[in-house]
Design an enzyme around this catalytic site. Structure first.
Site, PDB file in Angstrom:
ATOM      1  CE  LYS A  89      -3.893  -1.849   2.721  1.00  0.00           C
ATOM      2  NZ  LYS A  89      -4.945  -1.693   1.712  1.00  0.00           N
ATOM      3  NE  ARG A 137     -10.749  -9.832  -2.077  1.00  0.00           N
ATOM      4  CZ  ARG A 137     -11.078  -8.916  -2.981  1.00  0.00           C
ATOM      5  NH1 ARG A 137     -11.499  -9.278  -4.191  1.00  0.00           N
ATOM      6  NH2 ARG A 137     -11.012  -7.631  -2.685  1.00  0.00           N
TER       7      ARG A 137
HETATM    8  N1  BES Z   1      -8.100  -3.868   4.370  1.00  0.00           N
HETATM    9  C1  BES Z   1      -8.220  -3.428   3.033  1.00  0.00           C
HETATM   10  C2  BES Z   1      -9.515  -2.650   2.777  1.00  0.00           C
HETATM   11  C3  BES Z   1      -9.685  -1.348   3.510  1.00  0.00           C
HETATM   12  C4  BES Z   1      -9.338  -0.155   2.911  1.00  0.00           C
HETATM   13  C5  BES Z   1     -10.250  -1.322   4.758  1.00  0.00           C
HETATM   14  C6  BES Z   1      -9.524   1.031   3.591  1.00  0.00           C
HETATM   15  C7  BES Z   1     -10.437  -0.139   5.436  1.00  0.00           C
HETATM   16  C8  BES Z   1     -10.070   1.040   4.843  1.00  0.00           C
HETATM   17  C9  BES Z   1      -8.223  -4.619   2.090  1.00  0.00           C
HETATM   18  O1  BES Z   1      -7.435  -5.689   2.483  1.00  0.00           O
HETATM   19  C10 BES Z   1      -7.682  -4.146   0.783  1.00  0.00           C
HETATM   20  O2  BES Z   1      -6.554  -3.788   0.743  1.00  0.00           O
HETATM   21  N2  BES Z   1      -8.521  -4.175  -0.252  1.00  0.00           N
HETATM   22  C11 BES Z   1      -8.140  -3.757  -1.540  1.00  0.00           C
HETATM   23  C12 BES Z   1      -8.619  -4.786  -2.528  1.00  0.00           C
HETATM   24  C13 BES Z   1      -8.085  -4.590  -3.925  1.00  0.00           C
HETATM   25  C14 BES Z   1      -6.599  -4.868  -3.953  1.00  0.00           C
HETATM   26  C15 BES Z   1      -8.819  -5.536  -4.836  1.00  0.00           C
HETATM   27  C16 BES Z   1      -8.771  -2.393  -1.799  1.00  0.00           C
HETATM   28  O3  BES Z   1      -9.899  -2.172  -1.371  1.00  0.00           O
HETATM   29  O4  BES Z   1      -8.115  -1.560  -2.401  1.00  0.00           O
HETATM   30 MN    MN Z   2      -5.430  -5.458   1.858  1.00  0.00          MN
END
Ligand code: BES
Ligand code: MN
Ligand code: ZN
Length: 503
Positions: A280, A354
């Site tokens: 990230k 997931r």
């Molecule tokens: N934990 C994150 C989602 C999230 C983002 C929760 C902001 C709370 C606040 C999750 O694991 C994630 O990184 N999701 C990605 C999925 C994508 C790579 C398909 C996302 O939402 O960007």
């Molecule tokens: Mn994630």
């Protein structure tokens, strides 16, 4: 804070402050507020006439200057008469409690909002009052040294009841409200802790403490146990971290005679989500210490369920791990074999939640005989884009169950909204090289994520709740305090109670 019931007249109570209330638009207050107004020679009605007190949400303070034993009167606005519910009582109580704290009040007394003019049952009103008060006073000061901005908390709140026959019911309500608030506050504490404190190991220790306190069955599967079970998806997330993963299981038996009368609650428990190799950006990454908010919420729910003892069996799972980049981490393009046997192409290591949920759901169904599943996850940023921070999204393969979840949410003031799950969206999760892919692209990102999780629920009635928009609160208001929200602890508890009642 101690919350107690006192039978008597609020105008005669000695306290640093007493709290009365007013609906919006009322010019001549009645009931207890009217009695206090009279004792103050009409000060409340005068301030209403001047437009200084309106009954809109918010608090006003009047000094009694010796006209009453209490030093101050706080008039809490209830808002419009027609919008009045238990959620109003909770929010009003939460705001009033912080207002009292701001005034430096140690000993307070309050009338039971809702029970008089509001027409609520005294037990329900007392529950909402206690729940809202304690939720509103929550703060997270574990890591501030010295007095570290620690506002002294009010020490005692006397809930005044006029009618001695109501005393028992009000006491019961206060007890339930406290249990609810403490459960949500436990979840808030777990989620607010930084990731260097709240590791999978520590999360397991907290869950074990809850289990031990209430005599619940408890078990942790270690990495080697998960390997034997073939949990390749969960372990694929864990393999980049030096922190050992913990697959946490806790069971409450409220209906041992009918094992199929059960509910499984499964919380995403990534104690830190760096994104892994699909790292990230730096902006806001620290918030990913709370990527175990789903797990915190199911642990919190067990804390309340263990005390309220509904007649239903409840199984909790928190498959806890970090998601870290390293030489041993899963790479984009890797293919993992899940416990269900389905193979997964990891297109993006940041879509890790997931993966962990898939194996947790398979385990719940195959090894624990769970007949109804609710999973709770900070799953997708897209959820916050769709519904903001007001409602969590719920997705389901079973209309009856999802309606029960939404209803429990409305009762709790934890609002939800059902999202669509048309099969057409599944197209986006197709992989060229494995059975399924862990990303579905930008469009409908929350829905494709839900579909991925749903692949593992198969025919078992299942609700997926994406709390990524609501897991954090940005400012204090009502029962909400800046930081981890504790959503949906109270909804899960009420869901278990409601399902138990329906049998
Ligand atoms: N934990 C994150 C989602 C999230 C983002 C929760 C902001 C709370 C606040 C999750 O694991 C994630 O990184 N999701 C990605 C999925 C994508 C790579 C398909 C996302 O939402 O960007
Ligand atoms: Mn994630
Ligand atoms: Zn995540």
């Amino acid at each position: 804070m101690e919350i107690k019931v006192v039978v008597g007249d609020i105008t005669e109570v000695a306290a640093d402050a007493i709290v009365v209330n007013l609906f919006q638009g009322v010019t001549a207050p009645g009931g207890a507020t009217g009695a206090v107004d009279e004792a103050l020679d009409g000060a409340i009605s005068d301030l209403i006439a001047d437009g200084e007190i309106t009954g809109k949400k918010g608090n006003a303070v009047i000094h009694t200057l010796g006209k009453m034993p209490a030093k101050r009167v706080v008039v809490a606005g209830l808002g419009k008469d027609g919008d009045f519910t238990a959620n109003t009582v909770r929010d009003v109580a939460g705001d009033a409690a912080r207002y009292l704290r701001g005034l430096g009040v140690k000993k307070a007394a309050t009338i039971l909002h809702g029970a008089g003019i509001g027409g609520m049952d005294p037990e329900e009103a007392a529950e909402a009052l206690a729940e809202g008060t304690l939720l509103g006073l929550y703060n997270f000061r574990q890591h501030k040294t010295g007095d570290g901005g620690n506002e002294g908390k009010p020490e005692e709140l006397a809930v005044m009841v006029f009618n001695p026959e109501d005393e028992e019911a009000v006491r019961r309500g206060i007890d339930t409200g406290r249990i609810m608030a403490e459960a949500a506050s436990l979840a808030r504490d777990l989620a607010n802790e930084p990731a260097n404190e709240m590791t999978p190991t520590r999360l397991a220790a907290h869950a074990e403490e809850v289990a031990t306190r209430h005599g619940l069955e408890f078990r942790v599967l270690e990495r080697s146990d998960c390997e034997e079970l073939g949990m390749g998806a969960f372990l694929g997330v864990a393999q980049g971290s030096v922190e050992p993963p913990k697959f946490i299981i806790c069971r409450y038996s409220g209906d041992p005679a009918d094992p199929d009368n059960n509910l499984g609650i499964i919380g995403k428990s990534i104690t830190f989500d760096s994104g892994g190799i699909s790292l990230k950006g730096a902006e806001g990454m620290g918030r990913m210490k709370a990527d175990m908010s789903g797990g915190a919420s199911v642990i919190g729910a067990m804390h309340a369920i263990g005390q309220l003892k509904p007649r239903i069996n409840v199984t909790m799972i928190a498959a806890a791990t970090e998601n870290m980049p390293s030489g041993s981490a899963t790479r984009p393009g890797d293919i993992l074999k899940s416990m269900s046997g389905k193979t997964i192409e990891v297109d993006n290591t940041d879509a890790e939640g997931r993966l962990t949920l898939g194996d947790a759901i398979t385990y719940a169904r195959q090894e624990l005989g769970v007949k109804r599943i609710v999973d709770i996850a900070t799953l997708t940023g897209a959820m916050g884009i769709a519904l903001g921070s007001v409602r969590a999204g719920v997705f389901s393969n079973n209309q009856e169950l999802v309606e029960a979840v939404i209803e429990a949410g409305e009762q709790s003031g934890e609002r939800m909204w059902q999202m669509p799950l048309d099969d057409d969206y599944k197209e986006q999760n197709k992989s060229d090289v494995a059975d399924i892919k862990n990303t579905g692209g930008r469009p409908a990102g929350s829905i494709t994520a839900a579909h991925f999780v749903g692949e593992f629920a198969e025919e078992t009635p299942w609700v997926h709740m994406d709390i990524a928009g609501v897991y954090m609160v940005s400012r204090d208001h009502g029962v909400w305090v800046k930081g981890a929200s504790g959503i949906p602890v109270r909804s899960l508890v009420r869901l278990a109670q409601n399902l138990a009642r329906r049998g």
